[in-house]
Motif scaffolding. Structure first.
Motif, PDB file in Angstrom:
ATOM      1  N   LEU A  23      -8.678 -23.412  19.105  1.00 27.69           N
ATOM      2  CA  LEU A  23      -7.633 -22.456  19.460  1.00 27.69           C
ATOM      3  C   LEU A  23      -7.093 -21.723  18.233  1.00 27.69           C
ATOM      4  CD1 LEU A  23      -5.754 -24.431  22.240  1.00 27.69           C
ATOM      5  CD2 LEU A  23      -7.272 -22.452  22.514  1.00 27.69           C
ATOM      6  N   ARG A  24      -7.003 -22.416  17.119  1.00 24.63           N
ATOM      7  CA  ARG A  24      -6.561 -21.782  15.873  1.00 24.63           C
ATOM      8  C   ARG A  24      -7.584 -20.744  15.417  1.00 24.63           C
ATOM      9  NH1 ARG A  24      -4.794 -25.641  11.357  1.00 24.63           N
ATOM     10  NH2 ARG A  24      -3.035 -25.770  12.756  1.00 24.63           N
ATOM     11  N   ARG A  25      -8.869 -21.080  15.534  1.00 21.80           N
ATOM     12  CA  ARG A  25      -9.923 -20.136  15.145  1.00 21.80           C
ATOM     13  C   ARG A  25      -9.926 -18.911  16.058  1.00 21.80           C
ATOM     14  NH1 ARG A  25     -11.682 -20.856  10.203  1.00 21.80           N
ATOM     15  NH2 ARG A  25     -13.686 -19.988  10.706  1.00 21.80           N
ATOM     16  N   VAL A  26      -9.608 -19.106  17.335  1.00 24.01           N
ATOM     17  CA  VAL A  26      -9.532 -17.984  18.268  1.00 24.01           C
ATOM     18  C   VAL A  26      -8.391 -17.066  17.870  1.00 24.01           C
ATOM     19  CG1 VAL A  26      -8.971 -17.360  20.650  1.00 24.01           C
ATOM     20  CG2 VAL A  26     -10.624 -19.153  20.205  1.00 24.01           C
ATOM     21  N   VAL A  31     -13.893 -16.788  16.183  1.00 28.52           N
ATOM     22  CA  VAL A  31     -14.819 -17.409  17.128  1.00 28.52           C
ATOM     23  C   VAL A  31     -14.902 -16.533  18.363  1.00 28.52           C
ATOM     24  CG1 VAL A  31     -14.689 -19.272  18.840  1.00 28.52           C
ATOM     25  CG2 VAL A  31     -14.774 -19.835  16.478  1.00 28.52           C
ATOM     26  N   GLN A  32     -16.100 -16.429  18.925  1.00 31.10           N
ATOM     27  CA  GLN A  32     -16.267 -15.632  20.134  1.00 31.10           C
ATOM     28  C   GLN A  32     -15.835 -16.437  21.351  1.00 31.10           C
ATOM     29  OE1 GLN A  32     -20.311 -14.334  20.216  1.00 31.10           O
ATOM     30  NE2 GLN A  32     -19.959 -12.718  18.715  1.00 31.10           N
ATOM     31  N   ILE A  33     -15.515 -15.724  22.420  1.00 30.62           N
ATOM     32  CA  ILE A  33     -14.998 -16.348  23.637  1.00 30.62           C
ATOM     33  C   ILE A  33     -16.007 -17.328  24.233  1.00 30.62           C
ATOM     34  CG2 ILE A  33     -14.238 -15.882  26.001  1.00 30.62           C
ATOM     35  CD1 ILE A  33     -12.193 -15.157  23.874  1.00 30.62           C
ATOM     36  N   PHE A  38     -17.153 -23.113  25.533  1.00 30.93           N
ATOM     37  CA  PHE A  38     -17.986 -24.307  25.406  1.00 30.93           C
ATOM     38  C   PHE A  38     -17.235 -25.437  24.712  1.00 30.93           C
ATOM     39  CE2 PHE A  38     -20.722 -26.988  22.810  1.00 30.93           C
ATOM     40  CZ  PHE A  38     -21.554 -27.517  23.772  1.00 30.93           C
ATOM     41  N   TRP A  39     -16.633 -25.147  23.554  1.00 33.90           N
ATOM     42  CA  TRP A  39     -15.984 -26.200  22.782  1.00 33.90           C
ATOM     43  C   TRP A  39     -14.725 -26.728  23.459  1.00 33.90           C
ATOM     44  CZ3 TRP A  39     -18.855 -28.834  19.870  1.00 33.90           C
ATOM     45  CH2 TRP A  39     -19.916 -28.255  19.197  1.00 33.90           C
ATOM     46  N   LEU A  40     -14.005 -25.870  24.148  1.00 36.41           N
ATOM     47  CA  LEU A  40     -12.835 -26.357  24.881  1.00 36.41           C
ATOM     48  C   LEU A  40     -13.255 -27.238  26.050  1.00 36.41           C
ATOM     49  CD1 LEU A  40     -10.415 -23.290  24.843  1.00 36.41           C
ATOM     50  CD2 LEU A  40     -10.251 -25.425  23.544  1.00 36.41           C
ATOM     51  N   LEU A  41     -14.327 -26.865  26.750  1.00 32.62           N
ATOM     52  CA  LEU A  41     -14.839 -27.730  27.822  1.00 32.62           C
ATOM     53  C   LEU A  41     -15.339 -29.059  27.263  1.00 32.62           C
ATOM     54  CD1 LEU A  41     -16.715 -25.210  30.142  1.00 32.62           C
ATOM     55  CD2 LEU A  41     -14.620 -26.473  30.640  1.00 32.62           C
ATOM     56  N   PHE A  42     -16.015 -28.992  26.117  1.00 28.35           N
ATOM     57  CA  PHE A  42     -16.523 -30.196  25.476  1.00 28.35           C
ATOM     58  C   PHE A  42     -15.382 -31.142  25.109  1.00 28.35           C
ATOM     59  CE2 PHE A  42     -18.271 -32.547  21.816  1.00 28.35           C
ATOM     60  CZ  PHE A  42     -19.456 -33.005  22.374  1.00 28.35           C
TER      61      PHE A  42
END
Length: 119
Positions: A23-26, A31-33, A38-42
């Motif tokens: 979230l910080r990288r977003v 970072v692309q959406i 993917f990483w948030l689901l992971f």
């Protein structure tokens, strides 16, 4: 597998740290959406497994794994390999686009140089 509280705590902390980092990288637009999803689901899956360890036991039993940890490892390895495969495809596409753009720039520069010589 998840009977020991330290493992559950590590899973919860790991998933929260991963989600916070993504979230910080977003927010910094680094970072692309698609990658973010993917990483948030992971990290969400890790959090769910840490909070409800019965899911891992149920899925391992359903799929015939001897141990829930084997199931979790296989799922994580599969997800990361799938992510790597799609990243490889995307990298190949970008490499092709860069090659085409480089050729176009070279042709345009040659055209400009030839026009300068004609003047």
């Amino acid at each position: 597998m998840f009977d020991q509280p330290i493992i559950r705590i590590c899973l919860v902390l790991g998933s929260l740290i991963t989600a916070t980092y993504i979230l910080r990288r977003v927010r910094l637009a680094k970072v692309q959406i698609e990658d973010t999803i993917f990483w948030l689901l992971f990290s969400g899956i890790l959090l769910i497994l840490a909070i409800f360890p019965g899911i891992a036991y149920w899925a391992a039993y359903l799929l015939g794994f001897q141990s829930p940890i084997n199931f979790v490892y296989i799922v994580i390895i599969f997800l990361l390999l799938a992510k790597q495969f799609f990243m490889s495809i995307r990298l190949s596409q970008l490499d092709s686009k860069v090659r085409i753009l480089t050729q176009r720039v070279a042709l345009n520069e040659e055209k400009i140089e030839s026009e300068k010589l004609d003047l």
